[in-house]
Design a protein around this motif. Structure first.
Motif, PDB file in Angstrom:
ATOM      1  N   ALA A 108       0.833  -1.204   0.000  1.00  0.00           N
ATOM      2  CA  ALA A 108       0.000   0.000   0.000  1.00  0.00           C
ATOM      3  C   ALA A 108       0.869   1.256   0.000  1.00  0.00           C
ATOM      4  N   GLN A 109       1.949   1.238   0.775  1.00  0.00           N
ATOM      5  CA  GLN A 109       2.875   2.371   0.791  1.00  0.00           C
ATOM      6  C   GLN A 109       3.508   2.577  -0.583  1.00  0.00           C
ATOM      7  N   ILE A 110       3.853   1.471  -1.251  1.00  0.00           N
ATOM      8  CA  ILE A 110       4.456   1.554  -2.582  1.00  0.00           C
ATOM      9  C   ILE A 110       3.480   2.202  -3.563  1.00  0.00           C
ATOM     10  N   LEU A 111       2.220   1.787  -3.514  1.00  0.00           N
ATOM     11  CA  LEU A 111       1.220   2.342  -4.424  1.00  0.00           C
ATOM     12  C   LEU A 111       1.038   3.833  -4.179  1.00  0.00           C
ATOM     13  N   LYS A 112       0.984   4.224  -2.926  1.00  0.00           N
ATOM     14  CA  LYS A 112       0.826   5.654  -2.616  1.00  0.00           C
ATOM     15  C   LYS A 112       2.022   6.456  -3.143  1.00  0.00           C
ATOM     16  N   LYS A 113       3.232   5.963  -2.925  1.00  0.00           N
ATOM     17  CA  LYS A 113       4.424   6.669  -3.411  1.00  0.00           C
ATOM     18  C   LYS A 113       4.405   6.803  -4.929  1.00  0.00           C
ATOM     19  N   GLU A 114       3.948   5.754  -5.613  1.00  0.00           N
ATOM     20  CA  GLU A 114       3.935   5.787  -7.068  1.00  0.00           C
ATOM     21  C   GLU A 114       2.930   6.808  -7.583  1.00  0.00           C
ATOM     22  N   LEU A 115       1.812   6.975  -6.885  1.00  0.00           N
ATOM     23  CA  LEU A 115       0.814   7.961  -7.291  1.00  0.00           C
ATOM     24  C   LEU A 115       1.339   9.385  -7.119  1.00  0.00           C
ATOM     25  N   ILE A 116       2.112   9.598  -6.053  1.00  0.00           N
ATOM     26  CA  ILE A 116       2.628  10.940  -5.754  1.00  0.00           C
ATOM     27  C   ILE A 116       3.904  11.234  -6.538  1.00  0.00           C
ATOM     28  N   HIS A 117       4.780  10.220  -6.625  1.00  0.00           N
ATOM     29  CA  HIS A 117       6.060  10.376  -7.329  1.00  0.00           C
ATOM     30  C   HIS A 117       6.204   9.223  -8.327  1.00  0.00           C
ATOM     31  N   PRO A 118       5.665   9.356  -9.530  1.00  0.00           N
ATOM     32  CA  PRO A 118       5.742   8.269 -10.521  1.00  0.00           C
ATOM     33  C   PRO A 118       7.183   7.850 -10.795  1.00  0.00           C
ATOM     34  N   GLY A 119       7.373   6.550 -10.942  1.00  0.00           N
ATOM     35  CA  GLY A 119       8.704   6.019 -11.212  1.00  0.00           C
ATOM     36  C   GLY A 119       9.522   5.745  -9.974  1.00  0.00           C
ATOM     37  N   THR A 120       8.911   5.883  -8.789  1.00  0.00           N
ATOM     38  CA  THR A 120       9.640   5.654  -7.536  1.00  0.00           C
ATOM     39  C   THR A 120      10.085   4.204  -7.401  1.00  0.00           C
ATOM     40  N   THR A 121       9.205   3.275  -7.751  1.00  0.00           N
ATOM     41  CA  THR A 121       9.488   1.846  -7.586  1.00  0.00           C
ATOM     42  C   THR A 121       9.433   1.140  -8.930  1.00  0.00           C
ATOM     43  N   SER A 122      10.508   0.492  -9.295  1.00  0.00           N
ATOM     44  CA  SER A 122      10.568  -0.199 -10.588  1.00  0.00           C
ATOM     45  C   SER A 122       9.832  -1.530 -10.530  1.00  0.00           C
ATOM     46  N   LEU A 123       9.451  -2.022 -11.704  1.00  0.00           N
ATOM     47  CA  LEU A 123       8.821  -3.341 -11.780  1.00  0.00           C
ATOM     48  C   LEU A 123       9.807  -4.428 -11.371  1.00  0.00           C
ATOM     49  N   ARG A 124      11.098  -4.201 -11.628  1.00  0.00           N
ATOM     50  CA  ARG A 124      12.127  -5.163 -11.215  1.00  0.00           C
ATOM     51  C   ARG A 124      12.135  -5.303  -9.694  1.00  0.00           C
ATOM     52  N   ALA A 125      12.023  -4.173  -8.997  1.00  0.00           N
ATOM     53  CA  ALA A 125      11.999  -4.213  -7.531  1.00  0.00           C
ATOM     54  C   ALA A 125      10.753  -4.927  -7.029  1.00  0.00           C
ATOM     55  N   LEU A 126       9.612  -4.690  -7.677  1.00  0.00           N
ATOM     56  CA  LEU A 126       8.377  -5.373  -7.284  1.00  0.00           C
ATOM     57  C   LEU A 126       8.477  -6.874  -7.513  1.00  0.00           C
ATOM     58  N   THR A 127       9.124  -7.262  -8.620  1.00  0.00           N
ATOM     59  CA  THR A 127       9.275  -8.688  -8.932  1.00  0.00           C
ATOM     60  C   THR A 127      10.100  -9.397  -7.864  1.00  0.00           C
ATOM     61  N   ILE A 128      11.165  -8.750  -7.400  1.00  0.00           N
ATOM     62  CA  ILE A 128      11.984  -9.340  -6.328  1.00  0.00           C
ATOM     63  C   ILE A 128      11.211  -9.345  -5.026  1.00  0.00           C
ATOM     64  N   LEU A 129      10.495  -8.265  -4.758  1.00  0.00           N
ATOM     65  CA  LEU A 129       9.741  -8.166  -3.507  1.00  0.00           C
ATOM     66  C   LEU A 129       8.686  -9.259  -3.407  1.00  0.00           C
ATOM     67  N   ILE A 130       7.968  -9.524  -4.487  1.00  0.00           N
ATOM     68  CA  ILE A 130       6.907 -10.539  -4.443  1.00  0.00           C
ATOM     69  C   ILE A 130       7.490 -11.937  -4.306  1.00  0.00           C
ATOM     70  N   SER A 131       8.767 -12.111  -4.714  1.00  0.00           N
ATOM     71  CA  SER A 131       9.398 -13.427  -4.601  1.00  0.00           C
ATOM     72  C   SER A 131       9.964 -13.688  -3.213  1.00  0.00           C
ATOM     73  N   MET A 132      10.035 -12.648  -2.375  1.00  0.00           N
ATOM     74  CA  MET A 132      10.633 -12.786  -1.048  1.00  0.00           C
ATOM     75  C   MET A 132       9.632 -13.359  -0.049  1.00  0.00           C
ATOM     76  N   THR A 133      10.091 -14.287   0.766  1.00  0.00           N
ATOM     77  CA  THR A 133       9.277 -14.783   1.866  1.00  0.00           C
ATOM     78  C   THR A 133       9.340 -13.779   3.019  1.00  0.00           C
ATOM     79  N   HIS A 134       8.467 -13.975   3.981  1.00  0.00           N
ATOM     80  CA  HIS A 134       8.489 -13.094   5.165  1.00  0.00           C
ATOM     81  C   HIS A 134       9.837 -13.188   5.879  1.00  0.00           C
ATOM     82  N   LYS A 135      10.395 -14.398   5.933  1.00  0.00           N
ATOM     83  CA  LYS A 135      11.695 -14.588   6.583  1.00  0.00           C
ATOM     84  C   LYS A 135      12.789 -13.825   5.843  1.00  0.00           C
TER      85      LYS A 135
END
Length: 279
Positions: A108-135
């Motif tokens: 949710a924080q990522i989405l808010k940042k992207e709306l205010i500052h487009p290009g803040t978070t790359s799709l590459r970063a999201l791809t790694i983030l979604i692959s990460m476990t909680h640990k």
């Protein structure tokens, strides 16, 4: 028409212990895969498939609705722009797979940042983030809590060793190492390797140039900085470096400096440097 259960809420619950058969049976029921386990289940294979798919889509719908609700609650009527449609489509597709409440809040924080500052978070970063476990996310937080910046470089480093060369009589010299031990801070070397494999830490161990004994070095932690003046001009650091993607994710996660580690590192540095706290 198949009947479905409402998606379970993603709130932390106490994990109850039970035997393996009961556990796998409960999991199969939860996801709609218990057709061959439950003797009372009279549905056909087609009906069971439709039911499990509906449960799956319901949970995905609940996940993305939760993230949009959290984003809405975090907004304070800031000025925003229309998000890139391709970025948003990929974001939604990945965000549907986020089940834990803590990670949903981060997305949710990522989405808010992207709306205010487009290009803040790359799709590459999201791809790694979604692959990460909680640990793995916790491991990254631990790593960031012991990271530092040296001088004016923005990239964060994990100091692994401090090397000096002591001159003895005549032309004899003695190499002296001050290795930094991370095991006591829940960061074994295996944890660093895991983050390397995720692409968050560069796999090369770097060494700084020799430090001039007249040179002042700035050591920056998250909320405090130190000036270091070296006793020996033949001193250098070895370190691992957070990767560019790791740096990007570091701006998204919440972490604080590990003060116990910081004091430990300063105790080692005082053997080699004169240290002054910067205000």
């Amino acid at each position: 028409m198949t009947t479905t259960q409402p998606p379970s809420k993603n709130t932390p619950v106490k994990r109850l212990r039970t035997n393996s058969k009961n556990r796998i049976h409960a999991l199969a029921q939860h996801f709609g895969y218990d057709g061959l386990i439950s003797s009372h289940n009279k549905r056909s294979l087609t009906e069971r498939y439709a039911n499990s798919q509906q449960l799956h889509h319901q949970r995905e719908q609940y996940n993305i609705e939760t993230i949009f609700k959290l984003t809405y609650e975090q907004c304070n009527n800031e000025t925003t722009t229309e998000p890139d449609p391709d970025w948003l489509a990929r974001f939604i597709k990945m965000a549907k797979q986020v089940y834990s409440s803590s990670m949903q809040n981060l997305w949710a924080q990522i989405l808010k940042k992207e709306l205010i500052h487009p290009g803040t978070t790359s799709l590459r970063a999201l791809t790694i983030l979604i692959s990460m476990t909680h640990k793995e996310a916790l491991l990254f937080q631990y790593i960031m809590s012991v990271s530092c910046q040296i001088n004016n470089t923005k990239n964060r480093k994990i100091v692994t060793n401090i090397k000096t060369i002591d001159k003895l009589m005549f032309f004899l010299v003695k190499n002296k190492n001050y290795p930094i031990e991370y095991n006591q801070y829940s960061i074994p070397y295996s944890s660093i390797v895991i983050l390397m494999d995720l692409g968050l830490i560069l796999k090369t161990e770097f060494e700084s140039s020799k430090i001039n004994h007249t040179q002042t070095i700035q050591l920056h932690f998250k909320k405090i900085s130190y000036s270091l003046n070296c006793y020996n001009k033949n001193t250098s650091f070895t370190y691992y470096r957070i990767s560019p993607i790791g740096e990007e994710l570091a701006t998204l996660i919440d972490y604080s400096c590990n003060t116990k580690y910081q004091n430990y590192l300063l105790n080692i540095l005082t053997q080699i440097f004169t240290i002054t706290t910067e205000q």
